[in-house]
Design a protein around this motif. Structure first.
Motif, PDB file in Angstrom:
ATOM      1  N   ILE A 112       0.854  -1.183   0.000  1.00 23.16           N
ATOM      2  CA  ILE A 112       0.000   0.000   0.000  1.00 23.16           C
ATOM      3  C   ILE A 112       0.889   1.233   0.000  1.00 23.16           C
ATOM      4  O   ILE A 112       1.657   1.460   0.936  1.00 23.16           O
ATOM      5  N   ASP A 113       0.799   2.021  -1.036  1.00 19.74           N
ATOM      6  CA  ASP A 113       1.730   3.129  -1.238  1.00 19.74           C
ATOM      7  C   ASP A 113       1.666   4.134  -0.083  1.00 19.74           C
ATOM      8  O   ASP A 113       0.593   4.576   0.320  1.00 19.74           O
ATOM      9  N   GLY A 114       2.823   4.496   0.459  1.00 16.65           N
ATOM     10  CA  GLY A 114       2.916   5.540   1.471  1.00 16.65           C
ATOM     11  C   GLY A 114       2.647   5.075   2.886  1.00 16.65           C
ATOM     12  O   GLY A 114       2.768   5.862   3.818  1.00 16.65           O
ATOM     13  N   ILE A 115       2.257   3.803   3.063  1.00 20.22           N
ATOM     14  CA  ILE A 115       1.953   3.319   4.411  1.00 20.22           C
ATOM     15  C   ILE A 115       3.048   2.351   4.837  1.00 20.22           C
ATOM     16  O   ILE A 115       3.086   1.191   4.420  1.00 20.22           O
ATOM     17  N   ALA A 116       3.949   2.849   5.640  1.00 18.86           N
ATOM     18  CA  ALA A 116       5.056   2.039   6.144  1.00 18.86           C
ATOM     19  C   ALA A 116       5.228   2.346   7.627  1.00 18.86           C
ATOM     20  O   ALA A 116       5.433   3.501   8.005  1.00 18.86           O
ATOM     21  N   PHE A 117       5.138   1.326   8.454  1.00 24.38           N
ATOM     22  CA  PHE A 117       5.237   1.502   9.899  1.00 24.38           C
ATOM     23  C   PHE A 117       6.644   1.191  10.397  1.00 24.38           C
ATOM     24  O   PHE A 117       7.381   0.408   9.790  1.00 24.38           O
ATOM     25  N   SER A 118       6.984   1.834  11.489  1.00 22.39           N
ATOM     26  CA  SER A 118       8.168   1.459  12.262  1.00 22.39           C
ATOM     27  C   SER A 118       7.657   0.983  13.615  1.00 22.39           C
ATOM     28  O   SER A 118       6.978   1.727  14.328  1.00 22.39           O
ATOM     29  N   VAL A 119       7.938  -0.269  13.975  1.00 20.56           N
ATOM     30  CA  VAL A 119       7.520  -0.813  15.264  1.00 20.56           C
ATOM     31  C   VAL A 119       8.729  -1.446  15.928  1.00 20.56           C
ATOM     32  O   VAL A 119       9.704  -1.808  15.259  1.00 20.56           O
ATOM     33  N   GLY A 120       8.666  -1.569  17.242  1.00 17.14           N
ATOM     34  CA  GLY A 120       9.813  -2.172  17.894  1.00 17.14           C
ATOM     35  C   GLY A 120       9.746  -2.142  19.408  1.00 17.14           C
ATOM     36  O   GLY A 120       8.699  -1.892  20.011  1.00 17.14           O
ATOM     37  N   ILE A 121      10.899  -2.385  19.986  1.00 19.75           N
ATOM     38  CA  ILE A 121      11.077  -2.429  21.431  1.00 19.75           C
ATOM     39  C   ILE A 121      12.251  -1.517  21.775  1.00 19.75           C
ATOM     40  O   ILE A 121      13.275  -1.524  21.085  1.00 19.75           O
ATOM     41  N   THR A 122      12.090  -0.724  22.814  1.00 21.74           N
ATOM     42  CA  THR A 122      13.213   0.014  23.360  1.00 21.74           C
ATOM     43  C   THR A 122      13.166  -0.123  24.865  1.00 21.74           C
ATOM     44  O   THR A 122      12.206  -0.668  25.413  1.00 21.74           O
TER      45      THR A 122
END
Length: 914
Positions: free
Chosen positions: A598-608
């Motif tokens: 899906i163009d333009g929809i990019a997530f950053s997920v994670g743990i800190t």
């Protein structure tokens, strides 16, 4: 530390003021004058080394050793270098609590070089005395005529407790509250809080019947885990409203060491307070506005708002503010619109907000209210009035008050202006109707009420089941152990992908190449567009771009379709890498097939991991948008589907997903599953310090992790909310039927089975357990039973596969509630009627007794109806002492688990027995 000796702080029968004199500017003298002016009824004494006979008429001695009695509370106002010694002597003399009002102890240092305030904390720990402060404004308990402060005025008696950290802020709060007619049950500040802290006071106030709401001013939280446990208990029974100052690094009094991937600490506090059920507001004005609606309005059945005013302008201002805060207007029914049309001018807009016209009379206001009261779509109404020549504001206010009586509506008002409407506002105050000075403040206060109910719903939500709590992740353990043995504090890209795959997070298939030639070979096999990324040692650490600020560094080239473009791309990547990271070892190239998403929809997920708050789950936009939009939201593990949806809802990217995804609900669930899985990784693998998936894309079926980085810490990370204690699971075989049963801690996901368990019990079993007949258990009732804080209570359930093979069923349950000081726990147990005689009750009770004994709890107590013979026989078998309570007409049960070691424990237990 708990509530030990706090009763002596809040209700002292005797007080000594150390360092008081009759000098006008003497701190102790000010406190003594306030005590005398407030008509404190207890015994008082002054200690002053000059050996006065009396100070302001109060007897005086020259030192602690000359006290003829041991006061319950000491107020210390001596110079900074003398305070630790004075506190130590008071503790040895048997004084239970002390308030240290002396300031500047964070800047004055002892001989060892540490600030003197830490020496006060050491003195408290050595002698057992409880200490409020240093640098506290003191304490007021208006209902007990106790004003032990140096404040410029006293507080009114009331039902609100205020716990602050700053004396100057507290002084303004007293003034502010007095002008609004707000009274206090308790009023104090913590100062430097070397001993008594927020969590101790919240535990005390949560149990106090005279306190209906708790206001907090927070600058820092030294012990987030204890704070979280205490405030979650309190916020279930009474509103807790907090102002947290220091929103930006420039205003933080205590500098917060930021975790990787974050540029501010404030979102962490936001996440923590929301998870605890606390309403966070932006300032003292909002605090009292929120208090007005939370304590004077009913719980909201709907979140929409109807607005009426004698003019268009006020209504428009209110609607603008409502929209800006994410609120919604109520939709009026056709019947209401027609009824209003009969009493309003013909040019009326026939919609909400309702313009009553500038000449609206008291009778017109009353008729409009009665119409809205009949509308099932309307629950909350903001009624406004702008001063006019034709009508009297007080008469309209009186008409509104009379019309509202007996209706189901939540009504609050806004009488605009100042000089001509004060009497009307007083009328609303006397009638218990919230009233505000401006449309903006009124709408903000209403939305505070809405937000409070939202966080309360999150506190009691029962989530969908998702995580497999029994999955085996031995491959992940091998990867981490191997890296640690090799002395590495990071994992390779390949290892990080293996961990994601082990936890069923889809990753893009990747080929690792040492040089350009191998990249070309991989392309020859793929024969379709590829992406090429350059790998180096720094890039193995998560949030690397965020930490280094190398936003213009290009690490990946996308959509390569021929060999010459691949060669050029590899050369450019190598040049960029050598320019920006010359000291980071080269690890080769990673080749991936180019994926459409899906163009333009990019997530950053994670743990800190935060040094104070422990592991955190993060979610937001990938790439440059992280910094530009600050779209990184935070959640505290452990997560479930409801909590994951909430953190996702707060992101900007979720709105894009809703707008552009062809199946938004499917994609929302997919990313929520990733967030839940990350929270499980935090719990299963505490050595992981950071994990970043960026970008996380969406393909036809689910999410797809394109790149991942994981690094490790020297010490395990501990979440501030205790996760599910899997180590307490135990399988048993019932002796009579041979049925295999698991006894384990309850999970929020157990709500359906738990509800079915209760609803299939006989009326007698229900009465034995709840002391009354109950035919129905609502979802909210059972949610509270299963949504527990493992730090404060425990529920063990006995579950087994259903005999028809359709999932699990609950066969029995035992629970305990433990007090804040871990002295006593109260138990309740129930076994399914069909399991009587199987020994399941004995197994559940023994499991709980062993658990509470291992935690150091002193006593287990319970109440049983006299006719409940099976439970009394079970208690006798387990060694409980049984005594008939004539006043309550129940059997009191008590089992000693551990012997008390300290005097205060023995005193508290003795008091409980009487």
């Amino acid at each position: 530390m708990g509530t030990r000796y706090l009763e002596s702080l809040f209700n002292p029968s005797s007080i000594v003021v150390v360092g008081a004199s009759e000098r006008a500017d003497n701190l102790g003298g000010m406190v003594l004058r306030n005590l005398l002016g407030g008509s404190y009824p207890g015994q008082m004494l002054v200690i002053n080394q000059n050996g006065y006979e009396s100070v302001h008429g109060v007897p005086c001695v020259s030192r602690v050793s000359k006290m003829e009695f041991s006061p319950e509370l000491a107020i210390v106002c001596t110079p900074p270098d003398t305070v630790p010694k004075v506190v130590r002597r008071l503790g040895r003399a048997g004084v239970r609590t002390a308030m240290v009002m002396t300031g500047g102890m964070s800047r004055a240092h002892s001989r060892t070089g540490q600030p003197l305030m830490y020496s006060v904390g050491e003195a408290a720990r050595e002698t057992g005395i409880r200490v409020l402060g240093p640098n506290t404004i003191g304490l007021m308990v208006p209902a007990r005529s106790l004003n032990a402060t140096y404040a410029h005025m006293g507080a009114l008696p009331g039902k609100v407790a205020f716990v602050g950290q700053s004396g100057s802020v507290a002084s303004s709060v007293i003034d502010w509250a007095f002008a609004r007619g707000v009274g206090f049950s308790y009023f104090l500040t913590l100062g430097d809080s070397m001993d008594i802290d927020h969590d101790d006071l919240i535990d005390y106030l949560a149990q106090d019947s005279q306190t209906r709401a708790i206001l907090l001013h927070i600058e820092n939280i030294p012990n987030p885990r204890r704070f979280m446990s205490a405030v979650r208990v309190a916020s279930r029974t009474k509103p807790v409203i907090a102002v947290k100052s220091g929103r930006v690094p420039e205003s933080e009094w205590f500098r917060h060491e930021l975790p990787a991937g974050l540029n501010r600490s404030d979102p962490i506090y936001d996440a923590m307070l929301q998870r605890a059920g606390v309403l966070r507001v932006d300032g003292l004005g909002q605090m009292f506005d929120a208090l007005e609606t939370l304590t004077r309005m009913r719980p909201l059945k709907r979140e929409s708002l109807a607005i009426m005013a004698n003019g268009v302008g006020p209504g428009v201002l209110a609607v603008d503010r409502l929209a800006a805060l994410g609120g919604e207007l109520a939709t009026l029914s056709e019947q209401s619109i027609d009824a209003l049309a009969d009493i309003l001018p013909p040019y009326w807009t026939r919609k909400n907000p309702i313009d009553l016209n500038y000449d609206a009379s008291p009778d017109l206001y009353a008729k409009a209210i009665r119409i809205l009261a009949k509308d099932p779509e309307v629950s909350n109404v903001l009624i406004m009035y702008a001063p006019s020549l034709t009508e009297d504001s007080l008469q309209i206010a009186d008409a509104v008050v009379q019309a509202v009586k007996g209706t189901r509506l939540n009504v609050f008002t806004c009488w605009l202006g100042q000089s001509t409407v004060m009497d009307a506002r007083d009328e609303f105050y006397r009638a218990g109707v919230p009233s505000f000075f401006s449309p903006e403040k009124a709408v903000m206060a209403f939305m505070q009420h809405v937000n409070h109910q939202r966080v309360q719903r999150l506190l009691g939500e029962t989530p969908e089941s998702f995580i497999d709590h029994f999955a085996d992740h031995s491959n992940t353990r091998r990867i981490i152990v191997n890296a640690k043995r090799q002395g590495r504090n990071h994992l390779s890209n390949h290892e990080a992908r293996d961990i994601l795959n082990d936890y069923a997070i889809n990753t893009v298939p990747t080929v690792y190449c040492d040089d350009v030639e191998e990249v070309l070979e991989a392309f020859a096999v793929e024969r379709r567009p590829i992406d090429v990324a350059l790998m180096h040692q720094r890039a193995c650490h998560p949030f690397m771009e965020y930490q280094t600020g190398q936003g213009r560094y290009r690490s990946t080239v996308h959509g390569l379709t021929n060999e010459s473009d691949i060669i050029d791309a590899c050369r450019e990547l190598m040049e960029d890498y050598q320019k920006h990271f010359p000291d980071s070892g080269f690890l080769g190239f990673a080749v991936q097939r180019s994926y459409k998403h899906i163009d333009g929809i990019a997530f950053s997920v994670g743990i800190t991991r935060d040094p104070l708050f422990g592991p955190l789950v993060v979610c937001g936009a990938a790439g440059a948008q992280i910094s530009v939009m600050t779209d990184r939201q935070i959640a505290l593990p452990p997560l479930n589907m409801v909590l994951a949806r909430e953190v996702l809802r707060r992101t900007y990217m979720s709105r894009l997903l809703q707008e552009f995804s062809t199946e938004p609900e499917r994609d929302i669930r997919a990313i929520c599953e990733v967030l839940i899985t990350l929270s499980q990784i935090v719990i299963d693998q505490p050595e992981i310090r950071g994990l970043e998936i960026s970008p996380l894309l969406f393909d036809r079926d689910s999410t797809l992790a394109v790149d991942v980085a994981i690094d490790l810490a020297d010490r395990p990370g501990i979440p501030i909310i205790q996760p599910y204690p899997r180590e307490l699971e135990e399988w048993i075989v019932l002796p009579k039927s041979g049925r295999r049963v698991i006894i384990r801690p309850v999970l929020a996901e157990d709500e359906p089975a738990h509800r079915a368990f209760h609803e299939h019990q006989s009326p007698e079993s229900i009465r034995y357990r709840f002391f009354q007949f109950r035919k129905h258990f609502s979802r909210e009732d059972v949610a509270q039973m299963v949504q527990i804080d493992y730090d404060r209570e425990m529920v063990f359930i006995a579950n087994a596969p259903r005999e028809d093979g359709e999932g699990e069923e609950t066969l029995g349950t035992v629970r305990v509630w433990t007090d804040a000081d871990n002295l006593r726990c109260e138990f309740a147990v129930m076994v399914h009627d069909k399991m009587k005689g199987e020994g399941l009750g004995v197994a559940l009770m023994q499991k709980m007794i062993d658990y509470c004994r291992s935690r150091g709890t002193m006593e287990m107590v319970g109440n049983v109806l006299p006719e409940n013979r099976p439970m009394l026989q079970l208690a006798e078998h387990l060694g409980f002492r049984i005594h008939y309570n004539r006043e309550e007409e129940v059997m009191d049960l008590k089992l000693v688990l551990n012997e008390p070691e300290k005097d205060w424990q023995r005193e508290r237990l003795a008091r409980a027995h009487h």
